[in-house]
Design a protein around this motif. Structure first.
Motif, mmCIF file in Angstrom:
data_model
loop_
_atom_site.group_PDB
_atom_site.id
_atom_site.type_symbol
_atom_site.label_atom_id
_atom_site.label_comp_id
_atom_site.label_asym_id
_atom_site.label_seq_id
_atom_site.Cartn_x
_atom_site.Cartn_y
_atom_site.Cartn_z
ATOM 1 N N ARG A 152 13.682 -5.039 -4.471
ATOM 2 C CA ARG A 152 12.657 -5.181 -3.432
ATOM 3 C C ARG A 152 12.022 -3.819 -3.114
ATOM 4 N NH1 ARG A 152 15.392 -9.798 -0.894
ATOM 5 N NH2 ARG A 152 14.106 -11.537 -1.560
ATOM 6 N N LYS A 153 11.653 -3.124 -4.201
ATOM 7 C CA LYS A 153 10.981 -1.835 -4.003
ATOM 8 C C LYS A 153 9.656 -1.846 -4.739
ATOM 9 C CE LYS A 153 14.328 1.426 -2.565
ATOM 10 N NZ LYS A 153 14.846 2.772 -2.693
ATOM 11 N N PHE A 154 8.839 -0.834 -4.465
ATOM 12 C CA PHE A 154 7.553 -0.687 -5.135
ATOM 13 C C PHE A 154 7.470 0.715 -5.718
ATOM 14 C CE2 PHE A 154 7.057 -3.565 -1.552
ATOM 15 C CZ PHE A 154 6.501 -4.673 -2.168
ATOM 16 N N GLN B 226 8.121 5.974 -4.945
ATOM 17 C CA GLN B 226 8.855 4.720 -4.748
ATOM 18 C C GLN B 226 9.062 4.462 -3.268
ATOM 19 O OE1 GLN B 226 12.360 3.717 -6.873
ATOM 20 N NE2 GLN B 226 11.592 4.449 -8.853
ATOM 21 N N PHE B 227 8.793 3.227 -2.880
ATOM 22 C CA PHE B 227 8.933 2.891 -1.459
ATOM 23 C C PHE B 227 9.290 1.419 -1.303
ATOM 24 C CE2 PHE B 227 4.869 0.646 -1.133
ATOM 25 C CZ PHE B 227 4.164 1.161 -2.219
ATOM 26 N N SER B 228 9.719 1.074 -0.079
ATOM 27 C CA SER B 228 10.000 -0.328 0.227
ATOM 28 C C SER B 228 9.173 -0.726 1.440
ATOM 29 C CB SER B 228 11.483 -0.536 0.525
ATOM 30 O OG SER B 228 11.762 -0.022 1.806
ATOM 31 N N VAL B 229 9.281 -1.994 1.813
ATOM 32 C CA VAL B 229 8.456 -2.473 2.927
ATOM 33 C C VAL B 229 8.839 -1.781 4.235
ATOM 34 C CG1 VAL B 229 9.962 -4.468 3.414
ATOM 35 C CG2 VAL B 229 7.572 -4.552 4.091
ATOM 36 N N SER C 128 10.067 1.458 4.392
ATOM 37 C CA SER C 128 9.984 2.928 4.308
ATOM 38 C C SER C 128 9.085 3.484 5.401
ATOM 39 C CB SER C 128 9.410 3.358 2.956
ATOM 40 O OG SER C 128 10.285 3.031 1.932
ATOM 41 N N GLY C 129 9.574 4.496 6.085
ATOM 42 C CA GLY C 129 8.750 5.157 7.101
ATOM 43 C C GLY C 129 8.621 4.372 8.388
ATOM 44 N N THR C 130 9.325 3.241 8.501
ATOM 45 C CA THR C 130 9.273 2.477 9.753
ATOM 46 C C THR C 130 10.625 2.559 10.460
ATOM 47 O OG1 THR C 130 10.150 0.356 8.971
ATOM 48 C CG2 THR C 130 7.831 0.799 8.515
ATOM 49 N N ILE C 131 10.691 1.899 11.608
ATOM 50 C CA ILE C 131 11.923 1.925 12.399
ATOM 51 C C ILE C 131 13.106 1.317 11.639
ATOM 52 C CG2 ILE C 131 11.626 -0.305 13.604
ATOM 53 C CD1 ILE C 131 12.182 2.318 15.914
ATOM 54 N N PHE C 132 12.818 0.444 10.656
ATOM 55 C CA PHE C 132 13.891 -0.180 9.879
ATOM 56 C C PHE C 132 14.181 0.539 8.563
ATOM 57 C CE2 PHE C 132 12.776 -4.340 12.139
ATOM 58 C CZ PHE C 132 13.784 -4.166 13.059
ATOM 59 N N ALA C 133 13.714 1.767 8.413
ATOM 60 C CA ALA C 133 13.996 2.530 7.197
ATOM 61 C C ALA C 133 15.508 2.602 6.969
ATOM 62 C CB ALA C 133 13.417 3.938 7.332
ATOM 63 N N SER C 134 15.924 2.551 5.713
ATOM 64 C CA SER C 134 17.352 2.594 5.340
ATOM 65 C C SER C 134 18.140 1.426 5.919
ATOM 66 C CB SER C 134 18.039 3.895 5.777
ATOM 67 O OG SER C 134 17.220 4.991 5.597
ATOM 68 N N ILE D 203 0.873 -1.176 0.000
ATOM 69 C CA ILE D 203 0.000 0.000 0.000
ATOM 70 C C ILE D 203 0.909 1.225 0.000
ATOM 71 C CG2 ILE D 203 -1.755 1.296 1.267
ATOM 72 C CD1 ILE D 203 -2.534 -1.357 2.632
ATOM 73 N N CYS D 204 0.680 2.156 -0.916
ATOM 74 C CA CYS D 204 1.518 3.346 -1.000
ATOM 75 C C CYS D 204 1.403 4.165 0.290
ATOM 76 C CB CYS D 204 1.099 4.200 -2.199
ATOM 77 S SG CYS D 204 1.975 5.773 -2.267
ATOM 78 N N PRO D 205 2.553 4.430 0.964
ATOM 79 C CA PRO D 205 2.491 5.200 2.206
ATOM 80 C C PRO D 205 2.148 6.671 1.975
ATOM 81 C CG PRO D 205 4.774 4.710 1.644
ATOM 82 C CD PRO D 205 3.917 4.009 0.624
ATOM 83 N N LYS D 206 2.272 7.116 0.708
ATOM 84 C CA LYS D 206 2.040 8.532 0.415
ATOM 85 C C LYS D 206 0.565 8.802 0.111
ATOM 86 C CE LYS D 206 4.672 12.176 -1.886
ATOM 87 N NZ LYS D 206 5.548 12.451 -3.047
#
Ligand code: ZN
Length: 320
Positions: A60-62, A70-73, A75-81, A44-47
């Motif tokens: 492994r991106k969307f 463009q985002f990954s699973v 993105s925007g979480t504690i494991f970003a980057s 689901i697009c976080p934007k």
């Protein structure tokens, strides 16, 4: 004699062997399912919230079909980057939930064969994720026990007796001593805070305990102020620990876990991170009856629900 839950086969539903046998793809799928449970792991697009995205499988991106974001699973979480493989992240989560009194970060770095610094930041991110479930902002209800315990600021006595000082005096202390104040529902949650003095617990109770609740505390005089707000049960620990059901044993049991965690694993905790160790112990305490597979799932879900960490993202880059 009844078998202790942690000794039963029912408490073991996940193993490192199963994680590594499943490999990177299975671990990745687990993260997707926990990030987007409502669509069974479909992105689901976080934007813009659109459910339709191109899969860039090689990275492994969307890419969102509606807004091209463009985002990954992660993105925007504690494991970003993140740089670590998903299978190693899952293994780290498994190791963390298996350790009932926490695990030292040196040990985690050895188990994962990563740098100490990586393990340090990863473990702290996981504690931040656990804190999401502990520090919910909801008030405590029912029967609530309150108590405090001091941590840190140990002063080693001098070798020769004549050189030793009175370690109780303020001028001889390090200023690093803090008190963890915990509020614990007899049935339910544990809510820890870090303060300078145990008496600050009264203000914390005012903010976090429902007025209909019954409160239990020990004989310390600063808890006298609690009687103004609640029905309070007191127990005098110099005489007995449980007086016909009046006790603070649940909150003491939380402190027992935290003390063993600090003494046995971390050895030294700085006052600035003490609240996260307390949250970690509270999370373990409140979820102690779940099997380790369920614990790992919860922690992955907490991580996917936790926002990018302001404290830990890029920690060592900033420190350098
Ligand atoms: Zn979009």
């Amino acid at each position: 004699m009844a078998q202790h839950f942690l000794l039963s086969a029912a408490s073991r539903t996940l193993s490192l062997r199963a994680i590594y046998k499943g490999g990177e793809d299975a671990a990745y799928a687990t993260f997707c399912e926990m990030r987007w449970p409502e669509t069974d792991g479909e992105a689901i697009c976080p934007k813009c919230g659109c459910c339709d995205a191109y899969k860039i499988t090689t990275r492994r991106k969307f890419k969102c079909k509606a807004c091209s974001h463009q985002f990954s699973v992660t993105s925007g979480t504690i494991f970003a980057s993140r740089k670590m493989d998903f299978v190693d992240l899952l293994a780290a989560i498994c190791i963390m939930v298996n350790a009932a009194k926490g695990v030292s970060m040196v040990q985690l770095s050895r188990d994962l064969d990563c740098q100490y610094k990586t393990a340090f930041v990863l473990a702290h991110k996981l504690r931040e994720a656990m804190a999401q479930e502990v520090q919910t902002g909801e008030v405590l209800t029912g029967h609530v026990e309150i108590d405090g315990a001091y941590f840190g600021g140990h002063i080693r006595p001098e070798n020769v007796k004549a050189d030793r000082v009175d370690r109780r005096l303020k001028e001889h202390q390090t200023g690093k001593r803090r008190v963890v104040i915990a509020l614990r529902e007899r049935v339910g949650r544990t809510l820890p805070f870090v303060a300078m003095a145990e008496g600050e617990g009264v203000a914390l109770a005012n903010e976090n305990v429902c007025r209909m609740a019954t409160v239990s505390a020990d004989e310390a005089s600063h808890w006298d102020a609690l009687h103004a707000g609640w029905e309070v049960e007191r127990v005098n620990h110099s005489e007995l620990y449980s007086d016909h059901g009046k006790h603070t044993n649940m909150v003491e049991s939380f402190f027992s876990r935290l003390r063993r965690m600090v003494a046995g694993q971390h050895h030294h905790v700085s006052p600035q991170y003490l609240h996260q160790y307390a949250n970690h112990a509270a999370w373990l305490e409140d979820n102690r009856r779940f099997d380790n597979g369920e614990l790992a799932h919860r922690l992955v879900a907490n991580s996917m629900g936790a926002p990018v960490s302001r404290n830990w993202k890029g920690y060592w880059q900033r420190a350098a």
